[in-house]
Each structure stands twice: as C-alpha cells, then as structure tokens.
Design an enzyme around this catalytic site. Structure first.
Site, short mmCIF file in Angstrom:
data_model
loop_
_atom_site.label_atom_id
_atom_site.label_comp_id
_atom_site.label_asym_id
_atom_site.label_seq_id
_atom_site.Cartn_x
_atom_site.Cartn_y
_atom_site.Cartn_z
N GLU A 49 86.89 78.29 3.42
CA GLU A 49 86.32 78.58 2.11
C GLU A 49 84.82 78.41 2.18
O GLU A 49 84.33 77.47 2.80
CB GLU A 49 86.85 77.60 1.05
CG GLU A 49 88.26 77.90 0.60
CD GLU A 49 88.76 76.89 -0.43
OE1 GLU A 49 89.97 76.81 -0.64
OE2 GLU A 49 87.91 76.15 -1.00
N ASP A 60 82.37 70.46 -10.38
CA ASP A 60 82.15 69.84 -9.08
C ASP A 60 81.63 68.43 -9.20
O ASP A 60 80.78 68.13 -10.01
CB ASP A 60 81.17 70.68 -8.25
CG ASP A 60 81.85 71.90 -7.67
OD1 ASP A 60 82.93 71.73 -7.07
OD2 ASP A 60 81.34 73.02 -7.84
#
Lengths: 266, 408
Positions: A49, A60
């Site tokens: 990824e 995040d």
C-alpha cells in the site's frame, strides 16, 4: 481474468499463511527514498500500500500523520506519487499496489482522470478512507469498470446489516479495522476479540478475502495470522522517523523490519 | 440552485445529505458511520419531542439568558449618516458569545444519549469556553482541543476553560489553529466514539453537526424577528442583516427565521492582513469546492487538494472552510459574501467601542466594518442590523498590541 490481488491471496493460501500487506506514505522521507523503500520491502510483502499524503488526515494517528507531513514538506505531489507507482510497477509488475488516501485529492483531480492515472501507472487497488459505503457505490463501480479494486472498509462499529451489504458489493479484498481507533493506536482489543469479529464477516462469504489492519506490529502480528491478510503501516512509518533521527538508512531499516514481520507469520 | 420556501434550511438536503446536490454530505471514516447514524436518529426524535423543546427553552431562558438585547446604535448612526444601524447584542448571552446555544444543546443531547464525556474543538476559545461551562452545568466531563497558536492568542478564554474544569489539549500539528483542532478532535472521537459525545463548535463537519448547530443558534433570529416587529411594527422593507462568517454558526442562527423574507443577508469573511495573500475567505475569493472535515464546501486549498493556510487576526474566523449551508446560500444567491481585512476590523472595533456602549470582539468587528462602509451610502429608511456575537474581552491582548490600549 483474475486480478493480481486475487493471485497474491491464492499464493499465500497455498503457502498456508496470511498475506503481508505493508503501508508507507509516498514521498516519505522523499520521492527517491520512498521508491527505494518500496522496492526493498516488496520482496517480503505480498501486497504494497502506498499512502497519498494529505495535510488534513482525520483518520490517521500520530505516526502516519508524521510521515504525511514529512513527505509533503519534502515536496511530494499527487503527480509524483503516480510516478513512484509507475516506476515501482515497472520493476515489479506482478506485485499488487494499492493507493490509499483521502477523497479530496481524487475529487480535485476528477474521478475519471484519477482512475486514468491509476491505470497508466499500474495501480491495482484503491482505499479511500473518507468515502464510506454507500456513498462510494458510484465510484466503486467506476473502479471495477477499469479493473481497479475498490477496497471497502469495515470496523467494529459496522452493523451486521451494513456488513452484509458491504461484503456483497466488495471486490477482491476488504479491510477490517481491528479496533475503534485512528491508525497506529495501541491494540486495545484482544486478538481473540478481533478474530471473533473477523469470523463474523468471513461467515458472510468465505470466498471474499478479508484483511485486518490498525495497531498491528511485529509484537502482535503472529497472534492474528489466521486472517487472510494483515496490514502493517504505522510501525513502518515510525521506523522511517526513527531512522532519520538516528541518521540510519531508512531503506535498510525498513527492509529488515518487513523481513522480520514476514518471518513471524510465515 | 434554489432555496425552498417553508422548509427549514437545514433540512433542504438530498438523501446523501448534500445541499444543492453538492455541499455537505458525510465524508467520514467507516468507524464514525454508526455513531453519526445514532446521533442523527436521536436528534430527529428530540427535535420533535415537546418535552425536549421545553427543556431547551427553559435553559435558553434561564441559563443562556434569552432574549439577548436588540438596540439601536444611535451614536454610530448619527456619526455615519445614512442607514439606521442596530445591533443584536448576542454577546450578552451567558459566557459572552453565541457559542453557548450549540454547547447547551449538545450537552442536553449527550445526557439523552447516556454519555458522560463530551469533547469539542475551539478556535477563538468561545466554543470551548461555552462547552466547558455547559458541561460543568450538566455534569459532563469535558475535553477541549485547541490549536497551540490559539491558546497563546486567546488567553482569557483558555483561563475560563481551565476554571470550568475542562482538560485542554493543545494541538501542535499543521497550522496549530482551528482547522487542526477540528481534525484532532475528530480523531479523538474516531478512537472513543463509543463513550464520548462530540460537539463540533460550528456549522461544519458531517451533516448532523451542521444541523444541530444551526438548529441551536436559530434562537438568535427567533428572538430578533419578534424584537424587529416590536421596534418597527413589521419587518422593514430595506433591511440588511450583517454577520461575520468563519465556520458560519452565528450567521446561520442570525438569518434562519428571515430566509423567506426580503431581508438582505450579508456575510463578512476574514480577509486577513492587508496586502497579504493569506486569508480565510473562501466564498469571497472564489475558492474551489473540496472536502474538509467530512463535508464538501468551498475551501481554501491548493490545486491538488491540500488544505491551504489561512491567516486572520480573529481566531474565530481563521478557518479555511465554510459551512456547506453558506455555500448553498451563496450559490442559490440568497446571501452575498464579502470580506474585511484585519485592519478594517480593528478600525471598526475602535469606532464602535468609542461611540457605543458595546464592545464587539474582533469577529463581529468584521461585520461592523461592512456596516460602516455601507451606511453612509444608504438612506435613513434603510436598516442595518449587525450581529454583535462576541465580546472583546478575549481579544484584549491583541487589541492592546495593535491599537496601543484596550478600553472597553
């Protein structure tokens, strides 16, 4: 034709182990190094990824934020991100590459033009953190038409009815968020509990590949190894941060770390 | 794009929660789907519940202090010559600003949802101060996320939050202002949504937060429409409602009841320092639509979609986005938007507090600046009403530094 993502899972199943999925932010700590890191760790990882840096990443945690800000400070752009992807795929055409990011960057480029760029750089799949089901239906369809996997996310707060709908619509891989958290939080749920939820989703359709992510490190990875795949991200981002601080080579350090992760589940 | 008559503006969205087919929505991580869905259902039920409405009205009257005064600014009107200038002195509400409405309603909802913890973001510190006040009143534990830069420049409000027993979490990422405080608060909520109620401090964020906030501040215009009818016998034909807009919560509340009238709605954004390219005025300066904090809106950003830096003397307006409701009002041409610079706001502050018995904070000073610009060009039959939605006390350090002294 089977997608490269499907093929990667098939290979892992034959080897009776979960797929190892790595996440790093494109351009961390700069464009050149990030390609080098990707090339190095892809030798051990089954699927890679690549995060698209954004300066307002609401889902995040600290480590990935750090990586994103660092990459942006060092000049990463979306165009350069596609460049990294293209160069990586030229080197490893069969290694599945997934781009992960926030919808605004896709929205600004335009969905069609974004997908065209994915296609020409060889991207195999997409994870869009803030485009949940069912709002993502139209875009997911567009992806499918281009043979790009749109990877749906599920979390501990996802209701059973939603799980069913999401799995029905899913492509070759879905992503279960291990706990109620942003990325990189401490694993606050027991692996047993995570796997119980994982089983609930798997039961809906055994054929669909389901990976687990969030809070997975070399300390916890082996306890989850009966999943189809496991994603490690924040620990890799932290390793880049550490290597810069200690003036070490991030490429070497990441290579070693991903190798050790692989050993723990092989 | 058109505004429908007879339907509350907050309810004029489609099934994807988009206003005008393109503003707002719920661009959120999967984990927040359920908590947002739960809150949406709970609020839909509560806003129809007579007992809940009675409770809200009780606290608005006895705790917030409704109605806030509506006064004519005689001296300013005479000084400028032209339109008659009035102010709705919302800063007289408990705590000194309109943020108390949203904070009170969120605490009431949190209680109904059985949550013991409440978190919120703040820029100027008013949203945080009010939330900490209301949380204390309703027995909720409170955490406030605030940019490190704002903590420095809005000291009086920070002290007030501490006194109310709230934990203040300094946000040191990015620009260290409101935009990062909202992000960090959302992250905290993503990680703790099972036990914690989130109060977004303005009409921004995922749809339900826009709704709750605008529904709460609507109290301002419910009071104002009665006060206007009492003063003029009817709604004046040529009337302008001037309000500063950052996230847009006070303006939404100030305008809500006037949607279907002939009142002209003017929003004033933060133009930033004179001659600076940085601003917090996405509507005035033609920013593109983008996704920020879960909603599509006009937002200051670069070509690829990175959120842009903003700058304003007023922490409460220093935000790169703007409520999707204001985007909707702009595109439907129901409201118009302009901006005032830091210097213009300071000048307006000085004039208004010199001539009148009110002392607007730097946020409404942006709106007063537009009133001062417009009034001389208008006739005495024209009426300008400014929402004086915050008190200057929190800005005393900045004002002292910029103007040499702070006199209330």
């Amino acid at each position: 034709m089977k997608s490269k993502i499907t093929l990667a899972f098939e290979k892992c199943k034959e080897e009776k182990r979960p797929a190892l999925i790595t996440y790093i932010v494109a351009g961390d700590n700069n464009e050149k190094n990030s390609l080098k890191i990707l090339n190095a760790i892809s030798k051990h990882a089954d699927i890679c990824e690549l995060g698209i840096g954004h300066n307002c990443p609401v889902a995040d945690g600290y480590q990935i934020q750090n990586s994103s800000y660092r990459a942006l400070r060092n000049g990463i752009t979306l165009k350069a991100t596609f460049n990294i992807a293209k160069k990586f795929k030229k080197n490893s055409p069969n290694k599945p590459l997934i781009l992960m990011g926030y919808y605004n960057l896709i929205y600004q480029m335009g969905e069609d033009s974004f997908l065209k760029n994915c296609k020409t750089s060889g991207v195999d799949g997409l994870i869009v953190v803030d485009l949940p089901f069912p709002e993502n239906k139209k875009f997911a369809k567009k992806c499918k038409r281009k043979s790009i996997n749109f990877i749906q996310l599920l979390s501990p707060t996802t209701s059973k009815l939603r799980m069913k709908k999401i799995i029905t619509q899913s492509h070759d891989m879905s992503y279960y968020i291990s706990m109620v958290s942003t990325t990189g939080g401490k694993l606050k749920v027991s692996p047993k509990k995570i796997l119980q939820n994982y089983d609930k989703i798997k039961k809906l359709n055994r054929k669909k590949n389901l990976v687990i992510g969030f809070g997975i490190t070399n300390k916890t990875i082996s306890s989850l190894k009966r999943a189809d795949g496991l994603v490690v991200g924040s620990q890799l981002c932290k390793a880049i941060t550490d290597s810069i601080r200690k003036k070490q080579n991030p490429v070497k350090k990441l290579n070693k770390l991903v190798y050790s992760l692989k050993r723990k589940i092989a | 794009m058109k505004i429908k008559k007879g339907i509350s503006l907050i309810d004029q969205h489609d099934k994807n929660f988009l206003y005008g087919g393109k503003f707002g929505g719920n661009f959120i991580p999967e984990t927040l789907k359920k908590p947002i869905d739960d809150l949406t259902k709970l609020f839909a039920k509560l806003r129809k519940d007579k007992k809940f409405l009675k409770e809200r009205d009780y606290y608005f009257k006895n705790y917030v202090g409704a109605p806030t005064p509506f006064i004519k600014l005689e001296n300013l009107t005479r000084h400028l010559g032209g339109a008659q200038i009035y102010a709705k002195v919302v800063s007289e509400a408990n705590g000194g600003a309109h943020k108390i409405y949203n904070a009170t309603v969120h605490c009431l909802i949190a209680k109904k949802a059985g949550k013991k913890y409440i978190v919120g973001d703040t820029g100027a510190g008013y949203a945080g101060k009010m939330l900490s006040m209301a949380a204390k009143k309703f027995g909720l534990k409170c955490k406030i996320f605030m940019g490190a830069k704002d903590i420095k420049r809005q000291r009086p409000n920070v002290e007030a939050m501490r006194k109310n027993g709230a934990t203040i979490v300094p946000v040191t990422s990015g620009s260290q202002t409101l935009v990062d405080a909202v992000s960090e608060c959302m992250r905290y909520w993503v990680s703790n949504c099972e036990h914690v109620h989130n109060c977004i401090g303005s009409t921004v964020g995922p749809n339900i937060f826009i709704k709750i906030c605008a529904w709460s501040t609507a109290q301002i215009s419910r009071e104002l429409i009665l006060q206007i009818k009492e003063e003029f016998g009817r709604i004046p034909k040529k009337m302008k409602l001037l309000n500063c807009v950052g996230g847009g919560s006070s303006a939404m509340g100030f305008w809500n009841e006037f949607m279907d009238t002939d009142a002209e709605l003017v929003g004033i954004e933060a133009g930033g320092p004179k001659n600076s390219k940085l601003h917090a005025a996405p509507l005035t300066n033609g920013s593109k639509i983008g996704i920020l904090h879960g909603a599509a809106q006009y937002v200051v950003q670069d070509k690829e979609g990175q959120i842009g830096s903003t700058e304003s003397i007023s922490a409460g307006l220093d935000y790169p986005g703007i409520s999707p409701l204001h985007c909707f009002l702009k595109d439907a041409k129901r409201a118009r938007y302009t901006s005032a610079s830091d210097e213009e706001a300071l000048k307006a502050y000085r004039l208004v507090s010199k001539l009148e018995n009110i002392s607007p904070s730097l946020e409404p000073s942006h709106a007063f600046s537009e009133a001062i610009r417009l009034a001389p060009k208008l006739k005495s039959s024209d009426v300008i009403i400014v929402n004086s939605c915050g008190d200057s006390l929190k800005d005393k350090d900045i004002i002292k530094k910029r103007l040499g002294s702070y006199v209330r």
